[in-house]
Design an enzyme around this catalytic site. Structure first.
Site, PDB file in Angstrom:
ATOM      1  N   LYS A 195       1.162  -1.443  -0.063  1.00  0.00           N
ATOM      2  CA  LYS A 195       0.120   0.596  -0.144  1.00  0.00           C
ATOM      3  C   LYS A 195       0.661   1.165   0.522  1.00  0.00           C
ATOM      4  O   LYS A 195       1.554   1.120   0.316  1.00  0.00           O
ATOM      5  CB  LYS A 195      -0.610  -0.174   1.551  1.00  0.00           C
ATOM      6  CG  LYS A 195      -2.215   1.023   1.086  1.00  0.00           C
ATOM      7  CD  LYS A 195      -3.328   0.200   0.379  1.00  0.00           C
ATOM      8  CE  LYS A 195      -4.729   1.073  -0.061  1.00  0.00           C
ATOM      9  NZ  LYS A 195      -5.364   0.042  -0.080  1.00  0.00           N
TER      10      LYS A 195
HETATM   11  N1  GLU Z   1      -7.192  -0.033  -3.068  1.00  0.00           N
HETATM   12  C1  GLU Z   1      -7.681  -0.938  -3.888  1.00  0.00           C
HETATM   13  C2  GLU Z   1      -8.079  -2.049  -2.559  1.00  0.00           C
HETATM   14  O1  GLU Z   1      -8.072  -1.847  -1.340  1.00  0.00           O
HETATM   15  C3  GLU Z   1      -7.678  -1.916  -4.891  1.00  0.00           C
HETATM   16  C4  GLU Z   1      -6.357  -2.734  -5.068  1.00  0.00           C
HETATM   17  C5  GLU Z   1      -5.755  -2.655  -6.217  1.00  0.00           C
HETATM   18  O2  GLU Z   1      -6.491  -2.928  -6.988  1.00  0.00           O
HETATM   19  O3  GLU Z   1      -4.529  -3.241  -6.849  1.00  0.00           O
HETATM   20  O4  GLU Z   1      -8.626  -3.683  -2.329  1.00  0.00           O
END
Ligand code: GLU
Length: 425
Positions: free
Chosen positions: A114
């Site tokens: 993240k």
């Molecule tokens: N931000 C989204 C999540 O928390 C998508 C992450 C992604 O598609 O890599 O799942």
């Protein structure tokens, strides 16, 4: 097995500890050995960068930004980038770990990561956001890559920022590398169905859970907290499947109508109203947290942010089913209260995994140099979501635990196995 306990949580729950407390319970059920536990609990890499940006008025401001790679034993790490004034390292660490478990629950070959930039995009011009996005991408050029770490949108970011990230990474590489980021605009290699994918997964999870509870969707009522990308699409798709969405909300407050909200109308209203539901008509206004979350509904979909269902309000929740569209909306301390009240929770790492599932499809399409139709994307993601739900449900029965702990058991088991096969130095 005696895992070392973390420092006690003070007043507000630390998101990383909140994640760890569920991880510990699941690890105990699995009988995970201490070595594997130690490997899985620690993020592989945590990068903090400070990025100076020239603002429109000529001043220079420094933004603190992060990328945490939690784990990559199942494949390249995957996870969104959040632009928010409250972003901090502990939050990003928790969100990175959740991505590891999320990818493992739906069985896609990605690890978890993240990113976040501590900034307030609502108070920045498009030019300032673009410079910040490009500078962040350049700072982390050695971390990102289609085979190493693949960002995506999250709170405060969307297709626009992903386009800039893809372009900046490509400029730095001297060639187009569209597989380095997902959630891009369609013309840059974005997948059909990606924008609504998380909301769609929430819909599929909700219907799967309603079926187990023997509740007919046509007789059910829903409240959705958050009307951003996840909440608005979930509300729309749930309405299409027959449920009655009687409350929605955003930062301006909650909007309630016992006869059902016209979701199509709300989506258009928001588009014409600079992205908010402020003064939305056809509904009664109420408080976004306590009133909305404690409404008498069958299904509650928290799709806004972390830590909204807490010790403070868990006792007052009346929904029979909670489907977590957001990451970490229920604090760990509220879990027991919710379980005692026999409210079923489809946990975040399962319920909102539709987004990363279609991100995986986007990455596959970019690698193939080929585009799938929306029908193919939806069919495949629905199947993955339904299978994951069934597997987690069976696991919950097998271990006699909540769906949340079952989802962690499924995820940790997969990552632990892969980790053992790969070994250490
Ligand atoms: N931000 C989204 C999540 O928390 C998508 C992450 C992604 O598609 O890599 O799942």
């Amino acid at each position: 097995m005696g895992y070392v306990e973390p420092a006690p949580i003070k007043d507000k729950e630390n998101p990383f500890e909140s994640m760890m407390s569920r991880f510990r319970i699941a690890a105990q059920h699995l009988g995970l050995n201490e070595e594997t536990y130690n490997v899985l609990k620690s993020p592989d890499k945590q990068v903090i960068v400070n990025i100076p940006i020239t603002m429109d008025d000529g001043s220079i401001r420094v933004f603190e930004a992060y990328r945490v790679i939690h784990n990559n034993v199942l494949g390249p790490s995957k996870g969104g980038v959040r632009f928010d004034p409250h972003v901090n390292l502990d939050e990003v660490k928790a969100l990175a770990a959740w991505m590891t478990w999320k990818c493992a629950v739906v069985d896609i070959p990605f690890g978890g990561a993240k990113g976040g930039i501590c900034c307030n995009p609502r108070q920045m011009s498009s030019g300032e956001i673009e410079r910040l996005t490009r500078a962040y991408t350049t700072s982390l050029y050695n971390v990102f890559g289609p085979d190493t770490d693949i960002p995506a949108p999250d709170m405060g970011t969307s297709q626009r920022e992903m386009g800039w990230m893809m372009d900046q990474y490509s400029r730095n590489s001297g060639m187009t590398v569209n597989g380095v980021v997902t959630g891009k605009p369609g013309v840059l290699g974005g997948s059909a169905g990606r924008v609504e994918a998380t909301g769609r997964g929430v819909m599929v999870s909700t219907l799967s859970a309603l079926e187990k509870l023997k509740i007919n969707p046509y007789n059910s009522t829903v409240a959705v907290q958050g009307f951003g990308n996840v909440g608005s699409h979930a509300a729309q798709l749930l309405t299409e499947r027959g449920t009655k969405v009687i409350a929605i909300s955003d930062i301006t407050g909650a909007y309630y109508n016992k006869d059902g909200i016209d979701i199509e109308n709300a989506i258009n209203y928001r588009l014409d109203n600079r992205g908010t539901l402020d003064n939305f008509e056809g509904a009664e206004k109420m408080d976004n947290t306590d009133e909305l979350l404690t409404l008498e509904v069958d299904v509650l979909v928290p799709a806004a942010m972390e830590d909204v269902i807490t010790m403070r309000n868990a006792e007052k929740i009346k929904a029979r089913l909670i489907v977590e569209g957001a990451n970490g909306p229920t604090s760990a301390k509220a879990d027991d209260i919710i379980a005692e009240k026999e409210i079923i929770v489809v946990p975040d790492i399962l319920a909102n995994a539709g987004g990363v599932t279609v991100s995986y499809f986007e990455w596959v399409q970019n690698r193939l140099g080929y585009k799938w139709t929306k029908e193919r994307v939806n069919r495949r993601s629905d199947r993955i979501m339904r299978n994951a739900f069934e597997y987690v449900y069976k696991t919950a029965i097998k271990y006699n635990v909540t769906l949340r702990i079952a989802a962690y058991i499924v995820a940790i088991d997969r990552v632990a196995k892969a980790s053992r096969f790969r070994g250490g130095f």
